[in-house]
Design an enzyme around this catalytic site. Structure first.
Site, PDB file in Angstrom:
ATOM      1  N   ALA A   1      38.974  29.547  56.203  1.00  0.00           N
ATOM      2  CA  ALA A   1      39.342  30.477  57.957  1.00  0.00           C
ATOM      3  C   ALA A   1      39.513  29.453  58.498  1.00  0.00           C
ATOM      4  CB  ALA A   1      38.249  32.129  57.683  1.00  0.00           C
TER       5      ALA A   1
ATOM      6  N   GLY B   1      37.009  30.241  52.489  1.00  0.00           N
ATOM      7  CA  GLY B   1      38.438  30.630  52.099  1.00  0.00           C
ATOM      8  C   GLY B   1      39.024  29.834  51.827  1.00  0.00           C
TER       9      GLY B   1
HETATM   10  N1  T1G Z   1      39.339  26.543  61.415  1.00  0.00           N
HETATM   11  C1  T1G Z   1      39.350  25.832  62.388  1.00  0.00           C
HETATM   12  N2  T1G Z   1      39.243  24.728  62.958  1.00  0.00           N
HETATM   13  C2  T1G Z   1      38.903  23.811  62.280  1.00  0.00           C
HETATM   14  C3  T1G Z   1      38.304  24.343  60.891  1.00  0.00           C
HETATM   15  C4  T1G Z   1      37.936  25.629  60.379  1.00  0.00           C
HETATM   16  N3  T1G Z   1      37.952  26.104  59.753  1.00  0.00           N
HETATM   17  N4  T1G Z   1      37.665  22.746  59.998  1.00  0.00           N
HETATM   18  C5  T1G Z   1      38.129  22.352  60.447  1.00  0.00           C
HETATM   19  N5  T1G Z   1      39.268  22.268  62.357  1.00  0.00           N
HETATM   20  C6  T1G Z   1      38.945  21.631  63.120  1.00  0.00           C
HETATM   21  C7  T1G Z   1      38.095  20.787  63.787  1.00  0.00           C
HETATM   22  O1  T1G Z   1      37.483  21.885  64.642  1.00  0.00           O
HETATM   23  C8  T1G Z   1      39.206  19.578  64.927  1.00  0.00           C
HETATM   24  O2  T1G Z   1      39.798  19.791  65.790  1.00  0.00           O
HETATM   25  C9  T1G Z   1      39.963  19.443  63.507  1.00  0.00           C
HETATM   26  O3  T1G Z   1      40.052  20.096  62.486  1.00  0.00           O
HETATM   27  C10 T1G Z   1      39.056  17.651  62.633  1.00  0.00           C
HETATM   28  O4  T1G Z   1      38.140  18.344  62.287  1.00  0.00           O
HETATM   29  C11 T1G Z   1      36.727  33.816  55.168  1.00  0.00           C
HETATM   30  C12 T1G Z   1      34.343  32.756  56.462  1.00  0.00           C
HETATM   31  C13 T1G Z   1      37.591  19.844  56.632  1.00  0.00           C
HETATM   32  C14 T1G Z   1      35.614  18.104  56.583  1.00  0.00           C
HETATM   33  O5  T1G Z   1      32.840  24.903  57.704  1.00  0.00           O
HETATM   34  O6  T1G Z   1      33.952  20.923  57.673  1.00  0.00           O
HETATM   35  O7  T1G Z   1      36.073  29.450  55.183  1.00  0.00           O
HETATM   36  O8  T1G Z   1      37.932  18.991  67.001  1.00  0.00           O
HETATM   37  O9  T1G Z   1      36.999  16.667  63.406  1.00  0.00           O
HETATM   38  O10 T1G Z   1      35.611  15.307  59.879  1.00  0.00           O
HETATM   39  O11 T1G Z   1      35.024  32.921  53.596  1.00  0.00           O
HETATM   40  O12 T1G Z   1      36.329  19.688  59.917  1.00  0.00           O
HETATM   41  O13 T1G Z   1      40.511  17.927  66.455  1.00  0.00           O
HETATM   42  O14 T1G Z   1      40.171  19.617  68.242  1.00  0.00           O
HETATM   43  O15 T1G Z   1      35.721  17.719  61.286  1.00  0.00           O
HETATM   44  O16 T1G Z   1      37.578  15.100  58.817  1.00  0.00           O
HETATM   45  C15 T1G Z   1      34.422  27.146  56.602  1.00  0.00           C
HETATM   46  C16 T1G Z   1      34.675  23.082  58.128  1.00  0.00           C
HETATM   47  C17 T1G Z   1      34.657  28.217  57.525  1.00  0.00           C
HETATM   48  C18 T1G Z   1      34.911  23.652  56.818  1.00  0.00           C
HETATM   49  C19 T1G Z   1      37.302  17.923  57.874  1.00  0.00           C
HETATM   50  N6  T1G Z   1      35.304  25.897  56.299  1.00  0.00           N
HETATM   51  N7  T1G Z   1      35.576  21.891  59.080  1.00  0.00           N
HETATM   52  O17 T1G Z   1      35.950  16.546  58.783  1.00  0.00           O
HETATM   53  O18 T1G Z   1      37.196  16.003  60.448  1.00  0.00           O
HETATM   54  S1  T1G Z   1      34.798  29.987  57.094  1.00  0.00           S
HETATM   55  C20 T1G Z   1      34.652  25.914  57.230  1.00  0.00           C
HETATM   56  C21 T1G Z   1      35.074  20.869  58.575  1.00  0.00           C
HETATM   57  C22 T1G Z   1      35.363  30.349  56.300  1.00  0.00           C
HETATM   58  C23 T1G Z   1      35.650  32.787  54.410  1.00  0.00           C
HETATM   59  C24 T1G Z   1      34.593  31.396  55.708  1.00  0.00           C
HETATM   60  C25 T1G Z   1      35.520  19.362  58.491  1.00  0.00           C
HETATM   61  C26 T1G Z   1      36.510  19.329  57.900  1.00  0.00           C
HETATM   62  P1  T1G Z   1      39.776  19.378  67.050  1.00  0.00           P
HETATM   63  P2  T1G Z   1      37.322  17.487  62.193  1.00  0.00           P
HETATM   64  P3  T1G Z   1      36.999  15.327  59.650  1.00  0.00           P
END
Ligand code: T1G
Length: 684
Positions: A64, A103
């Site tokens: 998400a 998500g």
């Molecule tokens: N939402 C919004 N922005 C995100 C994002 C996310 N889920 N994931 C990454 N970004 C942005 C991040 O802030 C950065 O922005 C850019 O993307 C690159 O990320 C309903 C409630 C995917 C392994 O927890 O683990 O789904 O700084 O620097 O090192 O059940 O991002 O460039 O402006 O980290 O290559 C669950 C979180 C959400 C995954 C990539 N998902 N993301 O790593 O790049 S809650 C997560 C990561 C959810 C549902 C629930 C990592 C990555 P900017 P990055 P990276």
């Protein structure tokens, strides 16, 4: 569909629904609305016989859109989208590549079939954000893989690879070539075999062993009984409900549990840190300069620190040149590198083949000439200021002017150190608490002369190494050490007033620290506090306190972790200070200890923001969580102050100002933010 979701119909009546929302295809509102529209159109189109759901760019949706949390939720929810997909009367195949997380994986679970690229990763890391999979994951995953595997995935939050996912029955196929052709071929195979939708909601594979299911739930419940955040226990409850309630009842239960987690202070703190760690890399210098490449890093000097730095760079895929002063030094450092890898292999954290590949990227040379080919040079320097300058100047002046040089000089300001260097602009400081190959946090110390190019190259290198880099300027010590010293200073005052070191440590450990300040001094010496650590520390040092020399704390814990005992000199000094200040010792509650220490830490952070030593409050939070054991689920001292209320924190400081105005006077930043109805978060 606003371009974020595209529908097209391929030959053979297979619809292609593609998500395009860089950088990680986060499932924000527009994407969710686009998916509903696309599936409605595909379902209504008689030409369409099956649907392949995929994503453009680097990854299938990584979750998400975390940025949306905290704002009013907008329909359709991700759970609604998943239900829409699962209800589709035509087979839906999810083609997974990159990192399908949160998500994103839930979206794939709502599809009827899943095919993954061989190097894809899938996971449910919501718990790391203080959340739970709120789009049906807690109900669909256990039905597919059972409680044990589902709980493992959701409570640890670590992704698994395609092969493991296939073994668990989480994906039906792993592409043995390019993913897209394989996905469309899979769709054709399903149609040819007459396979219709196969819904996870109807799957009972994971529920076949009720006793085993309940045992797994009970085991994890016992393990997470004392979790400080609500999410783990809520996840366990949702999985338990997956066995006890009909699917729709389970979805409703999950939705309610998700909302509870979303509103929790722990989740707000954890989501704050997620962005804070990424925001820290946004520094003024990278707006004006492009960091240069960093394929080859040279480490100037030898010893264990040099070896640990070399391992950190080798682990990041870089070539490393050890530039030691002598053949013996080079051999010793190389042996240290080997020992580190042997240890990691013994801990099964590194396969032998990978170790050999990394060692192959390690080379070495004697003297300064070995540094000349490097894109970036790191130079650990002696702790003594004079020796540090003597070691630095020949290295700096031998390098080409454009080669960035990161120096590690604990306890020393950069400005005076670089006097005598021909091009001080090429030099920044690096501060790392602990072994660089194990530590995620690096503080980048920008000196008065450090150039934007050097700073940008340093942040680029640390990002490449997967580190969290925080910018700081001025001062002889790291941000984390300065805030930790304020905590110790506040604690010292309470010792003089009657608290015991054990009470202080116990209160802060109960608050969530791994170690209390006195236990930490005992283990690390006054290294992190330095002089001026506190009224007690100063008094003890003035008395020639042995602890300063032996690195022992104000009192010594039994090295085997048993009960601690006070040192005679500590007790004598305390008595002396109480007499001098006419203090009658009194008892302190744990709440009061925490209130004073956290207020002192927030005040130290505010002062560093004001002085420009730190760019923003969230940088202080990142430094303290990664560099000083501040509990992650509290978000850091500045986030904790926002959650406690800035007026309350300011009042705590004001009430103590008479005790020591220099230390306790609240930073004017408090009054300014309170006046404007703002928080530290507004400065991020
Ligand atoms: N939402 C919004 N922005 C995100 C994002 C996310 N889920 N994931 C990454 N970004 C942005 C991040 O802030 C950065 O922005 C850019 O993307 C690159 O990320 C309903 C409630 C995917 C392994 O927890 O683990 O789904 O700084 O620097 O090192 O059940 O991002 O460039 O402006 O980290 O290559 C669950 C979180 C959400 C995954 C990539 N998902 N993301 O790593 O790049 S809650 C997560 C990561 C959810 C549902 C629930 C990592 C990555 P900017 P990055 P990276």
């Amino acid at each position: 569909m606003a371009g974020l979701v595209e529908l097209s119909v391929q030959e053979g009546g297979i619809a292609r629904i593609a998500i395009r929302n860089p950088p990680v295809n986060a499932l924000g509102h527009s994407v969710r609305a686009g998916l509903i529209e696309a599936f409605d159109l595909a379902a209504a189109d008689d030409e369409v016989r099956a649907i392949v759901l995929l994503a453009e760019g680097r990854t299938f949706p990584a979750g998400a859109d975390i940025k949306e949390f905290g704002a009013t939720a907008r329909a359709p929810s991700l759970s609604d989208v998943c239900t829409r997909i699962e209800d589709c009367e035509k087979p839906v195949i999810a083609a997974i590549h990159g990192t399908a997380l949160g998500g994103g994986l839930e979206l794939a679970l709502a599809a009827h079939y899943r095919i993954a690229a061989p190097d894809a990763l899938v996971g449910l890391p919501e718990v790391t954000l203080g959340l739970l999979p709120g789009a049906g994951g807690t109900q669909r995953l256990p039905r597919l893989v059972g409680a044990a595997a589902a709980l493992e995935m959701m409570l640890i939050g670590r992704p698994i690879d395609a092969a493991e996912a296939s073994r668990l029955g989480l994906v039906e196929r792993v592409a043995d070539g390019r993913l897209r052709p394989a996905a469309f071929a899979y769709a054709q195979d399903l149609l040819a075999s007459g396979a219709g939708p196969r819904r996870a909601r109807d799957c009972t594979d994971g529920l076949r062993d009720p006793q085993g299911f309940q045992a797994a739930v009970a085991e994890h419940r016992a393990r997470h009984l004392h979790s400080p955040a609500p999410a783990p226990m809520k996840i366990i409850e949702c999985v338990e409900v997956a066995q006890l309630l009909p699917f729709d009842g389970g979805l409703a239960f999950e939705a309610s549990a998700f909302e509870d987690c979303l509103q929790s202070e722990q989740s707000q703190a954890l989501r704050h840190l997620f962005f804070a760690e990424r925001r820290a890399a946004q520094v003024p210098e990278t707006a004006t300069a492009e960091g240069q490449g960093n394929e080859r890093v040279a480490i100037a000097g030898g010893g264990e620190l040099a070896a640990s730095l070399a391992v950190a760079c080798l682990d990041g895929g870089l070539s490393v040149i050890l530039a030691a002063p002598s053949e013996a030094g080079l051999t010793e450092t190389r042996d240290h590198v080997q020992q580190i890898y042997m240890q990691l292999m013994a801990q099964l954290r590194l396969p032998a083949a990978k170790q050999a590949e990394r060692m192959a990227r390690l080379s070495g040379g004697i003297g300064l000439s070995a540094l000349m080919q490097a894109d970036y040079v790191i130079a650990p320097l002696p702790h003594d200021a004079r020796a540090a300058r003597t070691a630095l100047i020949p290295v700096a002046n031998a390098l080409p002017a454009e080669t960035p040089l990161g120096i590690i000089a604990p306890g020393q300001a950069i400005g005076p150190l670089v006097v005598g260097c021909d091009t001080p602009g090429q030099i920044v400081g690096l501060r790392v608490a602990g072994d660089p190959h194990l530590q995620r946090l690096f503080e980048v110390v920008v000196g008065p002369a450090s150039s934007a190019a050097t700073v940008a190259s340093t942040f680029k290198l640390l990002k490449h190494l997967g580190r969290v880099a925080v910018r700081q300027s001025g001062g002889r010590r790291s941000l984390a050490d300065r805030v930790s010293a304020a905590c110790l200073h506040a604690a010292d005052f309470m010792l003089v007033e009657g608290a015991t070191p054990y009470q202080v440590d116990a209160a802060l450990v109960d608050y969530g620290f791994a170690l209390g300040p006195y236990r930490r001094v005992d283990r690390e010496g006054l290294e992190y506090a330095g002089t001026g650590a506190g009224v007690l520390g100063e008094a003890l040092i003035a008395l020639g306190w042995p602890g300063e020399a032996t690195g022992r704390g104000y009192y010594s814990y039994d090295p085997k972790g048993g009960a601690a005992h006070e040192d005679e000199d500590t007790l004598l000094v305390l008595e002396e200070l109480r007499r001098e200040h006419e203090i009658t010792p009194r008892a302190f509650t744990a709440a009061e200890i925490v209130q004073r220490c956290t207020a002192a830490m927030a005040n130290a952070g505010a002062q560093m923001i004001e002085a420009g030593s730190a760019l923003r409050p969230s940088d202080i939070d990142v430094a303290m969580v990664h560099g000083a054991g501040f509990p992650r689920w509290r978000g850091g001292p500045m986030m904790a102050a926002d959650q406690a209320g800035l007026l309350k924190v300011q009042n705590t400081l004001t009430a103590l100002t008479d005790e020591d105005p220099d230390f306790w006077s609240p930073s004017p930043l408090f009054a300014e933010l309170i006046k404007n109805g703002q928080h530290f978060a507004d400065l991020n």
